[in-house]
Design a protein around this motif. Structure first.
Motif, PDB file in Angstrom:
ATOM      1  N   LEU A 176       2.816   1.983  10.125  1.00 57.83           N
ATOM      2  CA  LEU A 176       2.365   1.938   8.730  1.00 57.83           C
ATOM      3  C   LEU A 176       2.773   0.623   8.070  1.00 57.83           C
ATOM      4  O   LEU A 176       1.973  -0.008   7.360  1.00 57.83           O
ATOM      5  N   ALA A 212      -5.393   2.688  -3.228  1.00 59.38           N
ATOM      6  CA  ALA A 212      -4.342   2.510  -2.223  1.00 59.38           C
ATOM      7  C   ALA A 212      -3.028   2.010  -2.812  1.00 59.38           C
ATOM      8  O   ALA A 212      -2.006   2.014  -2.116  1.00 59.38           O
ATOM      9  N   THR A 213      -3.033   1.598  -4.064  1.00 59.84           N
ATOM     10  CA  THR A 213      -1.831   1.036  -4.691  1.00 59.84           C
ATOM     11  C   THR A 213      -1.463   1.823  -5.957  1.00 59.84           C
ATOM     12  O   THR A 213      -0.640   2.724  -5.908  1.00 59.84           O
ATOM     13  N   MET A 260      -2.914   1.997   7.754  1.00 58.37           N
ATOM     14  CA  MET A 260      -3.001   2.217   6.316  1.00 58.37           C
ATOM     15  C   MET A 260      -4.117   1.396   5.700  1.00 58.37           C
ATOM     16  O   MET A 260      -4.913   1.904   4.904  1.00 58.37           O
ATOM     17  N   CYS A 262       1.732  -0.877   4.555  1.00 60.55           N
ATOM     18  CA  CYS A 262       2.322   0.206   3.759  1.00 60.55           C
ATOM     19  C   CYS A 262       3.774  -0.095   3.415  1.00 60.55           C
ATOM     20  O   CYS A 262       4.593  -0.343   4.306  1.00 60.55           O
ATOM     21  N   THR A 263       4.109  -0.060   2.132  1.00 56.12           N
ATOM     22  CA  THR A 263       5.495  -0.233   1.690  1.00 56.12           C
ATOM     23  C   THR A 263       6.127   1.077   1.230  1.00 56.12           C
ATOM     24  O   THR A 263       7.354   1.187   1.197  1.00 56.12           O
ATOM     25  N   THR A 264       5.307   2.056   0.853  1.00 64.48           N
ATOM     26  CA  THR A 264       5.798   3.371   0.431  1.00 64.48           C
ATOM     27  C   THR A 264       4.998   4.438   1.153  1.00 64.48           C
ATOM     28  O   THR A 264       3.765   4.407   1.149  1.00 64.48           O
ATOM     29  N   SER A 265       5.693   5.382   1.777  1.00 67.12           N
ATOM     30  CA  SER A 265       5.002   6.481   2.452  1.00 67.12           C
ATOM     31  C   SER A 265       5.613   7.813   2.069  1.00 67.12           C
ATOM     32  O   SER A 265       6.834   7.953   1.955  1.00 67.12           O
ATOM     33  N   LEU A 273       0.833  -1.195   0.000  1.00 72.94           N
ATOM     34  CA  LEU A 273       0.000   0.000   0.000  1.00 72.94           C
ATOM     35  C   LEU A 273       0.877   1.259   0.000  1.00 72.94           C
ATOM     36  O   LEU A 273       1.976   1.273   0.563  1.00 72.94           O
ATOM     37  N   VAL A 274       0.374   2.307  -0.632  1.00 69.30           N
ATOM     38  CA  VAL A 274       1.114   3.560  -0.802  1.00 69.30           C
ATOM     39  C   VAL A 274       0.385   4.657  -0.029  1.00 69.30           C
ATOM     40  O   VAL A 274      -0.763   4.992  -0.333  1.00 69.30           O
ATOM     41  N   ASN A 275       1.047   5.215   0.954  1.00 69.59           N
ATOM     42  CA  ASN A 275       0.489   6.289   1.776  1.00 69.59           C
ATOM     43  C   ASN A 275       0.859   7.633   1.162  1.00 69.59           C
ATOM     44  O   ASN A 275       2.033   8.013   1.169  1.00 69.59           O
TER      45      ASN A 275
END
Length: 454
Positions: free
Chosen positions: A114, A360-361, A331, A119-122, A63-65
């Motif tokens: 996160l 979210a992606t 997230m 979450c893998t990217t924030s 998921l990307v925040n």
């Protein structure tokens, strides 16, 4: 980093352009990138150093925040009955006490949480830089490297203090020239434009009520000259619209467009109070939107017109916003909240589970200008992977794993960032979660003035 990772026997939701899903599929990652994805077992040509049995699991892109304020982890629970302006009035004096040590402890705990929620990217929007506080941006970048998530910090800013008609107190704003110099220095030191980069910088003056028009224009010019993206808050509350109409004679969206701030290199946080004309202009220019439904609800700001934005062609991602306006900060929870908020406003067909996962992606990847690198499970992209358990008590008997993910209560089992395992068996592998909690609790006491060693 594992040379070769194979996950097979899971439900694979690729979020590619066709929305491909494989109920008993596989994914292979080599050297941090996806090498293969498809139905059935992994091809025999791949010999795994690590193999995960995907029975009862759902595999999605990480998921990307797209919007948060990591320093706010230390000020959760403040001003819980206030709207945005009253909340900011209560919190600006507390944030004026930020130091690099406090920001590091806050960011590390927040990013760990996160990661534990998929979450893998924030991103991060850091815009409070008290005079003489030290290098706050470095502190959070080092925290992100400790936790192991892909990080898009923004060098934010405020230069319109109360004495000049803005909302923030003068002690937390900077001069125009200091902001530009610090932003350029941050890009030069930290921004990595290469494929699969772990750190990228954006330029992010805070909002129309805390930044001068001159700084907004000059930040846009600097960012475009240096090839980085632009970010700011927009149209979050009715108060903001009243401020902009009274001060500039324009709505927030009109004001931003006047300043050259609508375009495909821009993503905007919130966008709650938009006319149909503003929605069309944002979509037509390719500007992205970071939708933060939990924070909007917490502050009573309203419901963003997400379906209209998507139909207008705007990239829409999800964000948890700062933990001081979303104490949950999960997230994966934003997918659920986005679904509910859209349906409160637009009925049961406003958004689907798959719409929410896409926001979210891939939606987040588009907001950050990284749709060719992450956001979907496709060969050649980075191996940013979230693996969810969907066969336990919360999901047992639900036939569609995506319904468990968005409508239900999924449990994160594993998380990989560029093939590196950050969460295993639901536990953080890169740091001690208990130690992070203890450090952030002490930091929260310090910034609140409750600690004798502050």
């Amino acid at each position: 980093m594992t040379d070769t990772l194979i996950i097979e026997g899971c439900h694979v939701a690729t979020v590619d352009a066709a929305g491909s899903e494989y109920p008993a599929g596989h994914l292979v990652a080599e050297q941090g990138r996806i090498a293969a994805v498809g139905p059935g077992p992994a091809p025999d040509r791949f010999a795994a150093a690590t193999r995960i049995d995907g029975s009862g699991l759902l595999l999605t892109p990480g998921l990307v925040n797209t919007h948060t304020h990591l320093y706010q982890w230390l000020t959760r629970g403040y001003a819980t009955g206030e709207g945005l302006f009253g909340w900011l009035d209560a919190l600006y004096p507390v944030w004026a006490r930020l130091t690099p040590e406090l920001v590091h402890d806050s960011a590390a705990a927040n990013l760990a949480w996160l990661a534990l929620t998929g979450c893998t990217t924030s991103t991060d929007h850091l815009y409070v830089f008290p005079a003489g506080a030290g290098d706050l941006l470095e502190a959070e970048i080092l925290a992100a490297r400790q936790i192991g998530v892909r990080f898009h910090p923004t060098r934010g800013s405020m230069d319109l203090g109360q004495s000049a008609g803005g909302l923030p107190p003068d002690e937390v704003v900077e001069s125009h020239d200091a902001v530009l110099a610090a932003s350029e220095a941050a890009i030069g030191r930290w921004h990595d434009p290469s494929f699969g980069a772990m750190t990228r910088i954006a330029v992010a003056p805070c909002s129309p009520f805390s930044v001068t028009a001159e700084l907004m224009r000059d930040c846009a010019e600097l960012a475009r000259a240096r090839g980085v993206r632009l970010h700011t808050h927009l149209a979050e509350t009715a108060d903001e619209e009243e401020f902009c109409l009274a001060t500039f004679g324009r709505t927030p969206a009109q004001y931003l467009e006047d300043l050259g701030w609508l375009g495909p290199d821009v993503w905007l946080a919130h966008c709650v109070h938009l006319s149909d004309e503003a929605v069309a202009r944002i979509g037509g220019t390719g500007a992205g939107v970071a939708h933060c439904p939990s924070s909007n609800g917490r502050l009573g700001a309203g419901i963003a017109p997400v379906r209209k934005l998507l139909e207008a062609g705007a990239p829409v991602g999800l964000g948890v916003d700062g933990a001081a306006s979303n104490e949950s900060g999960r997230m994966v929870g934003e997918l659920h909240q986005a679904l509910l908020a859209a349906r409160y406003a637009g009925g049961p067909r406003a958004l689907t589970a798959r719409d929410c996962l896409r926001m979210a992606t891939m939606g987040g990847a588009r907001c950050l200008g990284r749709a060719d690198e992450l956001g979907s499970l496709e060969p050649g992209k980075v191996a940013d992977l979230a693996v969810w358990r969907v066969d336990g008590l919360p999901g047992a008997g639900i036939g569609d794993p995506l319904i468990t993910l968005v409508f239900g209560a999924p449990a994160l089992q594993h998380l990989f960032v560029g093939g590196r395992q950050v969460v295993a068996g639901g536990q953080l592998t890169t740091a001690d979660a208990g130690a992070l909690a203890e450090a952030s609790a002490k930091a929260a006491a310090v910034i609140a003035g409750r600690d004798d060693h502050a």
